[in-house]
Design a protein around this motif. Structure first.
Motif, PDB file in Angstrom:
ATOM      1  N   GLU A  57       0.823  -1.202   0.000  1.00 42.07           N
ATOM      2  CA  GLU A  57       0.000   0.000   0.000  1.00 42.07           C
ATOM      3  C   GLU A  57       0.860   1.257   0.000  1.00 42.07           C
ATOM      4  O   GLU A  57       0.556   2.240  -0.677  1.00 42.07           O
ATOM      5  CB  GLU A  57      -0.939   0.001   1.215  1.00 42.07           C
ATOM      6  CG  GLU A  57      -1.907   1.172   1.255  1.00 42.07           C
ATOM      7  CD  GLU A  57      -2.840   1.107   2.444  1.00 42.07           C
ATOM      8  OE1 GLU A  57      -3.568   2.097   2.667  1.00 42.07           O
ATOM      9  OE2 GLU A  57      -2.846   0.082   3.151  1.00 42.07           O
ATOM     10  N   GLU A  58       1.964   1.208   0.774  1.00 42.23           N
ATOM     11  CA  GLU A  58       2.832   2.388   0.839  1.00 42.23           C
ATOM     12  C   GLU A  58       3.548   2.629  -0.487  1.00 42.23           C
ATOM     13  O   GLU A  58       3.859   3.775  -0.835  1.00 42.23           O
ATOM     14  CB  GLU A  58       3.855   2.249   1.983  1.00 42.23           C
ATOM     15  CG  GLU A  58       5.007   1.296   1.726  1.00 42.23           C
ATOM     16  CD  GLU A  58       4.671  -0.168   1.971  1.00 42.23           C
ATOM     17  OE1 GLU A  58       5.592  -0.990   1.959  1.00 42.23           O
ATOM     18  OE2 GLU A  58       3.474  -0.493   2.166  1.00 42.23           O
ATOM     19  N   LEU A  59       3.781   1.556  -1.255  1.00 43.37           N
ATOM     20  CA  LEU A  59       4.419   1.713  -2.563  1.00 43.37           C
ATOM     21  C   LEU A  59       3.511   2.484  -3.510  1.00 43.37           C
ATOM     22  O   LEU A  59       3.974   3.317  -4.294  1.00 43.37           O
ATOM     23  CB  LEU A  59       4.767   0.343  -3.157  1.00 43.37           C
ATOM     24  CG  LEU A  59       5.731  -0.530  -2.358  1.00 43.37           C
ATOM     25  CD1 LEU A  59       5.975  -1.840  -3.099  1.00 43.37           C
ATOM     26  CD2 LEU A  59       7.046   0.196  -2.112  1.00 43.37           C
ATOM     27  N   VAL A  60       2.231   2.181  -3.443  1.00 38.32           N
ATOM     28  CA  VAL A  60       1.262   2.880  -4.283  1.00 38.32           C
ATOM     29  C   VAL A  60       1.211   4.361  -3.924  1.00 38.32           C
ATOM     30  O   VAL A  60       1.203   5.242  -4.790  1.00 38.32           O
ATOM     31  CB  VAL A  60      -0.138   2.252  -4.142  1.00 38.32           C
ATOM     32  CG1 VAL A  60      -1.169   3.056  -4.928  1.00 38.32           C
ATOM     33  CG2 VAL A  60      -0.119   0.797  -4.623  1.00 38.32           C
ATOM     34  N   LEU A  61       1.212   4.644  -2.622  1.00 39.01           N
ATOM     35  CA  LEU A  61       1.161   6.034  -2.165  1.00 39.01           C
ATOM     36  C   LEU A  61       2.409   6.805  -2.576  1.00 39.01           C
ATOM     37  O   LEU A  61       2.332   7.880  -3.172  1.00 39.01           O
ATOM     38  CB  LEU A  61       1.013   6.074  -0.641  1.00 39.01           C
ATOM     39  CG  LEU A  61      -0.384   6.040  -0.042  1.00 39.01           C
ATOM     40  CD1 LEU A  61      -0.302   5.961   1.466  1.00 39.01           C
ATOM     41  CD2 LEU A  61      -1.188   7.261  -0.468  1.00 39.01           C
ATOM     42  N   GLY A 120      -2.535   9.774   4.172  1.00 34.57           N
ATOM     43  CA  GLY A 120      -3.435   9.878   3.034  1.00 34.57           C
ATOM     44  C   GLY A 120      -2.697  10.433   1.828  1.00 34.57           C
ATOM     45  O   GLY A 120      -1.608  10.994   1.948  1.00 34.57           O
ATOM     46  N   MET A 121      -3.302  10.297   0.674  1.00 36.32           N
ATOM     47  CA  MET A 121      -2.683  10.799  -0.551  1.00 36.32           C
ATOM     48  C   MET A 121      -2.423  12.303  -0.463  1.00 36.32           C
ATOM     49  O   MET A 121      -1.376  12.791  -0.901  1.00 36.32           O
ATOM     50  CB  MET A 121      -3.564  10.488  -1.757  1.00 36.32           C
ATOM     51  CG  MET A 121      -3.011  11.009  -3.079  1.00 36.32           C
ATOM     52  SD  MET A 121      -1.416  10.248  -3.518  1.00 36.32           S
ATOM     53  CE  MET A 121      -1.984   8.600  -3.962  1.00 36.32           C
ATOM     54  N   SER A 122      -3.365  13.040   0.104  1.00 36.78           N
ATOM     55  CA  SER A 122      -3.192  14.490   0.200  1.00 36.78           C
ATOM     56  C   SER A 122      -1.992  14.845   1.061  1.00 36.78           C
ATOM     57  O   SER A 122      -1.275  15.812   0.776  1.00 36.78           O
ATOM     58  CB  SER A 122      -4.456  15.139   0.767  1.00 36.78           C
ATOM     59  OG  SER A 122      -4.738  14.659   2.063  1.00 36.78           O
ATOM     60  N   GLN A 123      -1.749  14.054   2.105  1.00 34.24           N
ATOM     61  CA  GLN A 123      -0.588  14.304   2.963  1.00 34.24           C
ATOM     62  C   GLN A 123       0.718  14.011   2.237  1.00 34.24           C
ATOM     63  O   GLN A 123       1.689  14.754   2.368  1.00 34.24           O
ATOM     64  CB  GLN A 123      -0.685  13.455   4.230  1.00 34.24           C
ATOM     65  CG  GLN A 123      -1.799  13.881   5.167  1.00 34.24           C
ATOM     66  CD  GLN A 123      -1.984  12.895   6.292  1.00 34.24           C
ATOM     67  OE1 GLN A 123      -2.269  11.713   6.067  1.00 34.24           O
ATOM     68  NE2 GLN A 123      -1.822  13.352   7.517  1.00 34.24           N
ATOM     69  N   VAL A 124       0.750  12.927   1.494  1.00 35.67           N
ATOM     70  CA  VAL A 124       1.951  12.580   0.726  1.00 35.67           C
ATOM     71  C   VAL A 124       2.258  13.669  -0.291  1.00 35.67           C
ATOM     72  O   VAL A 124       3.412  14.088  -0.450  1.00 35.67           O
ATOM     73  CB  VAL A 124       1.776  11.217   0.025  1.00 35.67           C
ATOM     74  CG1 VAL A 124       2.927  10.957  -0.948  1.00 35.67           C
ATOM     75  CG2 VAL A 124       1.698  10.091   1.060  1.00 35.67           C
TER      76      VAL A 124
END
Length: 233
Positions: free
Chosen positions: A10-14, A197-201
């Motif tokens: 999951e972290e790879l996708v993010l 979350g995506m917005s945080q990344v």
């Protein structure tokens, strides 16, 4: 790690969307890459796409997760990477060939027996060859996120020195992403998130990383969210 290792990814996708961060750290690592390359824990291949410009003679994407390794092999067959690439399912203990560069990008912290891993890597290096490690920095920042994605630890310079195998010398060790350090500290003390979350990344990558490229120099790389070390045989 072993050849039956599995993770959600999951972290790879993010973090594949962290383009500025990848550009920043790849700029530090690329000058050390030469000859035949082994990328341990290649994951989804996102780092390969940035680090491998096709100029080296061979690049092995080694991945312990069978599903991820199969996807890497598919991408190699479909020529989504430079022609110097091939993929293999397994760990460094399944490798017998000798390399000039061995790379661990956000991988060593997932390996419980890290000292033994480094010793094995050193045994697979040609004379003059290099081991390159990028990992999360400072155990004081260890958070629910680290635990959720299988980190055994976060590193500092002393810890990396302690697992330096005989026959190789550390030639570089610096901290990076000084602004991200404070973001990680906030997560550790306040947010306590298992996954951003995506917005945080995207906020971190687009706003904090560009500032870190400046403040890292101002702070003389004394601290940061990540650490990059290079050893030479």
């Amino acid at each position: 790690m072993n050849s039956e290792y599995k993770y959600s990814g999951e972290e790879l996708v993010l973090f594949q969307h962290a383009k500025r961060w990848k550009k920043y750290f790849s700029k530090q690592i690329k000058p050390h890459i030469k000859g035949k390359v082994l990328e341990a824990g290649a994951g989804s291949g996102n780092n390969t796409a940035i680090l491998n410009d096709g100029s080296v003679p061979a690049w092995l994407l080694l991945e312990p997760d069978k599903h991820m390794a199969a996807l890497l092999e598919r991408d190699v067959q479909q020529k989504n990477y430079p022609s110097n690439c091939r993929a293999k399912n397994g760990t460094i203990y399944d490798i017998e060939h000798i390399f000039d560069t061995i790379i661990y990008i956000d991988v060593l912290e997932h390996i419980e027996a890290d000292a033994e891993e480094m010793k094995r890597a050193a045994s697979l290096l040609n004379k003059g060859g290099r081991i390159i490690v990028l990992s999360p920095a400072f155990q004081s920042l260890y958070s629910p996120f680290d635990k959720a994605i299988g980190h055994y630890r976060r590193y500092n310079k002393r810890m990396l020195n302690e697992i330096t195998p005989s026959g190789v010398n550390m030639i570089s060790c610096r901290y990076y992403d000084s602004i991200g350090y404070f973001a990680s500290l906030m997560n550790k003390l306040i947010l306590k998130q298992k996954m951003p979350g995506m917005s945080q990344v995207l906020l971190w990558d687009r706003c904090m990383v560009p500032v870190s490229t400046i403040t890292d120099k101002l702070f003389f790389h004394k601290f940061g969210k990540s650490i990059i070390a290079v050893w030479q045989k």
